[in-house]
Structures are given as C-alpha cells and as structure tokens.
Motif scaffolding. Structure first.
Motif, PDB file in Angstrom:
ATOM      1  N   ASN A  65       0.853  -1.197   0.000  1.00  0.00           N
ATOM      2  CA  ASN A  65       0.000   0.000   0.000  1.00  0.00           C
ATOM      3  C   ASN A  65       0.886   1.243   0.000  1.00  0.00           C
ATOM      4  O   ASN A  65       1.250   1.747   1.054  1.00  0.00           O
ATOM      5  CB  ASN A  65      -0.929   0.003   1.215  1.00  0.00           C
ATOM      6  N   PRO A  66       1.228   1.769  -1.171  1.00  0.00           N
ATOM      7  CA  PRO A  66       2.139   2.923  -1.259  1.00  0.00           C
ATOM      8  C   PRO A  66       1.590   4.202  -0.630  1.00  0.00           C
ATOM      9  O   PRO A  66       2.357   5.120  -0.353  1.00  0.00           O
ATOM     10  CB  PRO A  66       2.329   3.113  -2.773  1.00  0.00           C
ATOM     11  N   ASP A  67       0.278   4.266  -0.395  1.00  0.00           N
ATOM     12  CA  ASP A  67      -0.338   5.489   0.112  1.00  0.00           C
ATOM     13  C   ASP A  67      -0.570   5.479   1.612  1.00  0.00           C
ATOM     14  O   ASP A  67      -1.349   6.283   2.134  1.00  0.00           O
ATOM     15  CB  ASP A  67      -1.674   5.726  -0.606  1.00  0.00           C
ATOM     16  N   LEU A  68       0.090   4.592   2.334  1.00  0.00           N
ATOM     17  CA  LEU A  68      -0.120   4.511   3.778  1.00  0.00           C
ATOM     18  C   LEU A  68       0.126   5.849   4.456  1.00  0.00           C
ATOM     19  O   LEU A  68       1.082   6.557   4.145  1.00  0.00           O
ATOM     20  CB  LEU A  68       0.813   3.462   4.386  1.00  0.00           C
ATOM     21  N   ARG A  69      -0.719   6.137   5.423  1.00  0.00           N
ATOM     22  CA  ARG A  69      -0.586   7.373   6.201  1.00  0.00           C
ATOM     23  C   ARG A  69       0.490   7.231   7.278  1.00  0.00           C
ATOM     24  O   ARG A  69       1.068   8.205   7.722  1.00  0.00           O
ATOM     25  CB  ARG A  69      -1.944   7.683   6.836  1.00  0.00           C
ATOM     26  N   GLY A  70       0.730   5.995   7.703  1.00  0.00           N
ATOM     27  CA  GLY A  70       1.727   5.744   8.733  1.00  0.00           C
ATOM     28  C   GLY A  70       1.837   4.254   8.998  1.00  0.00           C
ATOM     29  O   GLY A  70       1.080   3.446   8.457  1.00  0.00           O
ATOM     30  N   VAL A  71       2.802   3.880   9.848  1.00  0.00           N
ATOM     31  CA  VAL A  71       3.025   2.474  10.191  1.00  0.00           C
ATOM     32  C   VAL A  71       3.239   2.354  11.697  1.00  0.00           C
ATOM     33  O   VAL A  71       4.014   3.124  12.293  1.00  0.00           O
ATOM     34  CB  VAL A  71       4.234   1.895   9.429  1.00  0.00           C
ATOM     35  N   LEU A  72       2.548   1.387  12.303  1.00  0.00           N
ATOM     36  CA  LEU A  72       2.709   1.082  13.714  1.00  0.00           C
ATOM     37  C   LEU A  72       3.722  -0.043  13.850  1.00  0.00           C
ATOM     38  O   LEU A  72       3.531  -1.134  13.303  1.00  0.00           O
ATOM     39  CB  LEU A  72       1.364   0.652  14.309  1.00  0.00           C
ATOM     40  N   CYS A  73       4.814   0.210  14.562  1.00  0.00           N
ATOM     41  CA  CYS A  73       5.858  -0.790  14.762  1.00  0.00           C
ATOM     42  C   CYS A  73       5.754  -1.372  16.167  1.00  0.00           C
ATOM     43  O   CYS A  73       5.747  -0.630  17.158  1.00  0.00           O
ATOM     44  CB  CYS A  73       7.241  -0.179  14.549  1.00  0.00           C
ATOM     45  N   MET A  74       5.664  -2.694  16.248  1.00  0.00           N
ATOM     46  CA  MET A  74       5.539  -3.371  17.534  1.00  0.00           C
ATOM     47  C   MET A  74       6.553  -4.503  17.601  1.00  0.00           C
ATOM     48  O   MET A  74       7.048  -4.978  16.578  1.00  0.00           O
ATOM     49  CB  MET A  74       4.118  -3.922  17.707  1.00  0.00           C
ATOM     50  N   VAL A  75       6.857  -4.914  18.823  1.00  0.00           N
ATOM     51  CA  VAL A  75       7.770  -6.034  19.025  1.00  0.00           C
ATOM     52  C   VAL A  75       6.956  -7.259  19.413  1.00  0.00           C
ATOM     53  O   VAL A  75       5.853  -7.154  19.945  1.00  0.00           O
ATOM     54  CB  VAL A  75       8.823  -5.718  20.100  1.00  0.00           C
ATOM     55  N   CYS A  76       7.525  -8.419  19.156  1.00  0.00           N
ATOM     56  CA  CYS A  76       6.785  -9.675  19.327  1.00  0.00           C
ATOM     57  C   CYS A  76       6.883 -10.226  20.743  1.00  0.00           C
ATOM     58  O   CYS A  76       6.236 -11.222  21.054  1.00  0.00           O
ATOM     59  CB  CYS A  76       7.315 -10.700  18.326  1.00  0.00           C
ATOM     60  N   ASP A  77       7.708  -9.602  21.601  1.00  0.00           N
ATOM     61  CA  ASP A  77       7.890 -10.137  22.950  1.00  0.00           C
ATOM     62  C   ASP A  77       7.232  -9.238  24.004  1.00  0.00           C
ATOM     63  O   ASP A  77       7.713  -9.112  25.113  1.00  0.00           O
ATOM     64  CB  ASP A  77       9.376 -10.323  23.266  1.00  0.00           C
ATOM     65  N   GLN A  78       6.105  -8.617  23.649  1.00  0.00           N
ATOM     66  CA  GLN A  78       5.369  -7.728  24.543  1.00  0.00           C
ATOM     67  C   GLN A  78       3.963  -8.325  24.714  1.00  0.00           C
ATOM     68  O   GLN A  78       2.980  -7.811  24.185  1.00  0.00           O
ATOM     69  CB  GLN A  78       5.300  -6.329  23.922  1.00  0.00           C
ATOM     70  N   PRO A  79       3.844  -9.422  25.469  1.00  0.00           N
ATOM     71  CA  PRO A  79       2.610 -10.230  25.435  1.00  0.00           C
ATOM     72  C   PRO A  79       1.382  -9.578  26.049  1.00  0.00           C
ATOM     73  O   PRO A  79       0.257  -9.991  25.749  1.00  0.00           O
ATOM     74  CB  PRO A  79       2.998 -11.486  26.218  1.00  0.00           C
ATOM     75  N   TYR A  80       1.567  -8.568  26.907  1.00  0.00           N
ATOM     76  CA  TYR A  80       0.418  -8.019  27.617  1.00  0.00           C
ATOM     77  C   TYR A  80      -0.127  -6.745  26.975  1.00  0.00           C
ATOM     78  O   TYR A  80      -1.044  -6.121  27.505  1.00  0.00           O
ATOM     79  CB  TYR A  80       0.789  -7.773  29.083  1.00  0.00           C
ATOM     80  N   LEU A  81       0.423  -6.389  25.833  1.00  0.00           N
ATOM     81  CA  LEU A  81      -0.097  -5.247  25.093  1.00  0.00           C
ATOM     82  C   LEU A  81      -1.535  -5.512  24.664  1.00  0.00           C
ATOM     83  O   LEU A  81      -1.842  -6.580  24.133  1.00  0.00           O
ATOM     84  CB  LEU A  81       0.777  -4.988  23.867  1.00  0.00           C
ATOM     85  N   GLU A  82      -2.419  -4.550  24.894  1.00  0.00           N
ATOM     86  CA  GLU A  82      -3.832  -4.709  24.559  1.00  0.00           C
ATOM     87  C   GLU A  82      -4.131  -4.161  23.162  1.00  0.00           C
ATOM     88  O   GLU A  82      -3.641  -3.089  22.798  1.00  0.00           O
ATOM     89  CB  GLU A  82      -4.706  -3.964  25.578  1.00  0.00           C
ATOM     90  N   PRO A  83      -4.944  -4.869  22.371  1.00  0.00           N
ATOM     91  CA  PRO A  83      -5.360  -4.333  21.073  1.00  0.00           C
ATOM     92  C   PRO A  83      -6.018  -2.961  21.187  1.00  0.00           C
ATOM     93  O   PRO A  83      -5.890  -2.130  20.286  1.00  0.00           O
ATOM     94  CB  PRO A  83      -6.349  -5.390  20.555  1.00  0.00           C
ATOM     95  N   ALA A  84      -6.708  -2.706  22.301  1.00  0.00           N
ATOM     96  CA  ALA A  84      -7.347  -1.398  22.486  1.00  0.00           C
ATOM     97  C   ALA A  84      -6.310  -0.284  22.524  1.00  0.00           C
ATOM     98  O   ALA A  84      -6.552   0.830  22.042  1.00  0.00           O
ATOM     99  CB  ALA A  84      -8.174  -1.390  23.769  1.00  0.00           C
ATOM    100  N   THR A  85      -5.133  -0.568  23.097  1.00  0.00           N
ATOM    101  CA  THR A  85      -4.059   0.428  23.111  1.00  0.00           C
ATOM    102  C   THR A  85      -3.544   0.669  21.706  1.00  0.00           C
ATOM    103  O   THR A  85      -3.290   1.814  21.302  1.00  0.00           O
ATOM    104  CB  THR A  85      -2.914  -0.042  24.027  1.00  0.00           C
ATOM    105  N   MET A  86      -3.401  -0.383  20.932  1.00  0.00           N
ATOM    106  CA  MET A  86      -2.970  -0.237  19.545  1.00  0.00           C
ATOM    107  C   MET A  86      -3.973   0.613  18.757  1.00  0.00           C
ATOM    108  O   MET A  86      -3.594   1.474  17.957  1.00  0.00           O
ATOM    109  CB  MET A  86      -2.814  -1.613  18.901  1.00  0.00           C
ATOM    110  N   GLU A  87      -5.250   0.380  19.008  1.00  0.00           N
ATOM    111  CA  GLU A  87      -6.286   1.151  18.325  1.00  0.00           C
ATOM    112  C   GLU A  87      -6.191   2.633  18.688  1.00  0.00           C
ATOM    113  O   GLU A  87      -6.326   3.504  17.828  1.00  0.00           O
ATOM    114  CB  GLU A  87      -7.661   0.603  18.703  1.00  0.00           C
TER     115      GLU A  87
END
Length: 447
Positions: free
Chosen positions: A352-374
């Motif tokens: 998607n060349p027109d992306l407004r931005g990118v969220l970068c996350m790490v795979c070893d952060q197990p307690y991160l909530e999807p609501a926080t990502m949103e």
C-alpha cells in the motif's frame, strides 16, 4: 477523535452515545426548532431545555461554536444550533457524520473531513462520503457500506408488535402543535392525542406514546408528529432503541475500518534473543501459547490494516501466512532491529504505497492490549506528523506509530537502536498514549 454529527434526533443520538462511550469528543449540530418525535431519547431536546440526559450521558446546549468546542472537552456532548455545521471549519474534526435522515443529501461532501459517514438513503459511498450506514430494519441494519448506497426509502415504518403505518401519529391540519397526551401515556385507539391547526388527531391503535413533538411547533397536514408503541412498555420511552444502538455501533465500526485502511502494522520477530538464552518467541509460553502466537492474535484484530511480520523462523512465517499476515524473512538478523524495521516498512509500502503511517511493535510484549494499539492509530490520525508512543506516566515504550513523513529517515537507520535515533531528533513531536504499566513489559529473560 473529534467528531461532528449533523442532526441530534433519536438515531443521531444513538450514534453519538456509542461514539462518546468509546472516548471520542462529540459536537452535534441542529436546527433552531428540532422536529424530533422521540424527544426523550434525543439530544435535540437540549435545544429548548438547555440540556438532555440519555442513558447516563449528558448533552448540553452551547451558545457558540467556541463554547461547543470547550464543552466537548468537559465530559459531555455539545449540542449547537448550527444547521450548516459551520463549526467544523473552526474545530476541524477528524470525522463528520450526516445523521439528519433527510433521505437525500442536503449538503454533505467527501471533503468535509478526513472521514465522512452518512446514515441511510440519499448518499453514495465513494462519491459524497466514505461510508454509508444502513438504516433499514433487517439483517443489514447498521452495516457500513464502503461502495454504493443504502436500501432506498420505502416510506413504510418497520413492523412493531404487528403494526407498521398504524403506529404513526400524523398531523390532521396545518398549524401549531397542541398536544393533549404526553410521551409515556397509555392510550386507546380512537382517543384524541393532539390538535394540529385546530383539528383533532386520533390514536389508530392501543399502546404507549413513545414520541411526540413539543407544543407550539408549526406542522403541515400529514406530517409525522408522534408514534404509538403497541407493546405498552413505558420503559421504552426512556431507552435508546436497539435500531439506534446498532446504527451507532455500525458508525464506530466504520471509523475503525477506515482509519485502519490507512495504516500498516509491522511486528518485529527476528531478534537473536541473546539475553534470553534461547528462542523466546517459540519457547516462552503465555496462557499456554508461544509468544509469537499471542502477537499474531493481536494482529488478527486489525484485518483492515496492512499487516507484516518480520521473522527468521519458518514456524512463525507459516503461522502468519495461515492467518493472512504477510511474513518477510530476515536473513541478516545480526544487522539489528533497524534492518528488520526497514524490511517490514518496505513490504508495507509495497502493498500500500499510500499509507498514512506504520505502527511498529515487538513480538515479545505479550500483555499489550489491542485497544491500546487502536488508540495509537486514532491518535496518529488526529495528529498528522506526530510520533505516537505507548507510555505509562513518564515511561515511554512500544509500540510506536510513525507518520509517513518519517519513512525516509527510518529507511536510513543502521544498527540495533531502531527508531529511537529518530525520536531523539524530534522530541517536540512525540505524543504519548497512556496504557497499563504491564503492557510495556517485554520478555527478556526466562521466567
């Protein structure tokens, strides 16, 4: 986010209530003499009463655009007499929703805000708004439509308790509204409910008056001035209808979808795990599942985003593919996290060349909530050009949402410090989204 809702009738109120409960700031615009029938569950009532409480959420009448903006920051819904919704030019909301229910477009355009939604017939998604919300009762009620229009208006109200047209109370003559019965009254068929232009208006069925226009409103013969609910349940008078709630939830879904389509998510899962002393992504268990599966579950909640996971492990790549997440193999993990980030970012832009931005996350952060990502995505959408980080108090951590203006610098990084080098250059552009302290914790050593 900042949301302007055009109209403050009962359907618009269901939309405002749902979005307000999700944490958005709401300004509703109305005409000087609202024609809402279901007044007890409509914020339009605030126009002539000063305030209106609906299921625990308060709407307050503002005397100016500036006051409306101030009220929106104070834990209430602002209601403003502003038929043309001119407040949007001052406030610059992220979302405009046409909830007037005029059955045709009387002035909403695709350029009114970054996201424009409209309720019901009279609009075409992709032409004069980004999404239309279906308002016809049935299986499709509340469904967002991203291309095309809602079901055309039939002029026939939905069936309730075996009655449709009979439920309506219509003016019998031109003139002023003179109610005889009140909202919440139990009435019988044939009883006089009001006078319009001096002519009596009779009930066509037994039931409870669920809605009726206020006294003194000018009406025309044949105009809807109220409705009778044959179920005779007085509690319905004070509750937002299931229909309104469903339409409101449809609007919330459309906002999430339309925001998500403008962003990518890169999950980094190619580290060497040197401090852990093994392959933590495959070995470490959280609730009986390996770490990488926990991350893939989170990505599953963002199917509208462009999703990429960067890894060096075939097991992770295979599992990602099964879930519709694009996997990129990092064959040089020794080059550090910067290389992984660049691989993921490049793949996102390829898709998607027109992306407004990118969220970068790490795979070893197990307690991160999807609501926080949103919330991170919504914050970035509201503040173009910002670097948005998850944080707790003064502590800043992952994930980080990068506006596309930083992509060139991210693609030039080297080593294992990642985006921190860029953040140090622009500390004034960093915005923190508060999350739980546990969400920031990562797995570095064996438990």
């Amino acid at each position: 986010m900042k949301i302007v809702i055009k109209g403050a009738g009962d359907l618009a109120t269901g939309v405002a209530w749902e979005l307000f409960r999700e944490g958005h700031r709401i300004i509703m615009t109305e005409i000087a003499v609202p024609l809402t029938v279901r007044r007890q569950v409509a914020y339009s009532r605030a126009v002539y009463e000063g305030r209106a409480e609906v299921e625990g959420v308060t709407g307050v009448l503002a005397g100016s655009a500036e006051e409306a903006i101030a009220l929106s920051e104070q834990g209430v819904i602002s209601v403003l007499v502003d038929p043309e919704a001119r407040v949007r030019k001052i406030w610059q909301p992220e979302v405009v929703i046409d909830a007037i229910m005029a059955k045709n477009n009387i002035g909403t355009t695709l350029t009114d805000a970054p996201l424009v939604l409209a309720l019901g017939p009279g609009f075409s998604a992709g032409t004069d708004c980004h999404a239309v919300i279906e308002t016809m009762r049935g299986e499709a009620l509340g469904r967002p439509i991203y291309r095309g229009s809602a079901i055309p208006n039939t002029g026939v109200p939905g069936m309730v308790g075996g009655y449709a047209m009979e439920r309506l109370i219509k003016a019998s003559g031109d003139g002023r509204m003179e109610p005889v019965a009140a909202i919440g009254d139990i009435v019988e068929k044939g009883s006089v409910l009001a006078y319009t232009g001096g002519e009596p208006v009779y009930a066509q069925i037994d039931g409870v008056i669920r809605g009726m226009l206020q006294a003194g409103v000018p009406v025309k013969k044949g105009m809807k001035i109220g409705d009778v609910d044959p179920r005779k349940d007085e509690s319905l008078v004070h509750l937002i209808s299931d229909k309104s709630h469903k339409i409101g939830r449809g609007c919330a879904e459309a906002v999430r979808t339309l925001v998500g389509r403008q962003y990518g998510i890169v999950a980094l899962a190619a580290g060497l795990s040197s401090r852990y002393g093994g392959n933590k992504l495959l070995e470490e268990q959280v609730d009986g599942r390996p770490l990488y599966e926990v991350t893939l579950d989170k990505l599953g909640a963002f199917s509208d985003c462009t999703r990429v996971i960067v890894t060096r492990f075939p097991e992770i790549a295979g599992a990602a593919g099964e879930r519709g997440v694009r996997a990129v193999i990092n064959r040089e993990p020794e080059r550090g996290i910067s290389h992984s980030l660049q691989l993921g970012l490049t793949e996102c832009l390829r898709q998607n060349p027109d992306l407004r931005g990118v969220l970068c996350m790490v795979c070893d952060q197990p307690y991160l909530e999807p609501a926080t990502m949103e919330r991170l995505l919504e914050e970035g959408f509201s503040y173009p050009g910002a670097i948005v980080c998850a944080g707790h108090g003064e502590r800043r951590g992952n994930p980080v949402l990068w506006d596309r203006s930083y992509f060139p610098e991210l693609l030039e990084l080297t080593g294992d410090t990642g985006g921190r080098q860029v953040i140090k250059r622009y500390p004034e552009r960093v915005r923190l989204v508060e999350c739980g302290e546990k969400e920031l914790a990562d797995v570095d050593i064996r438990a």
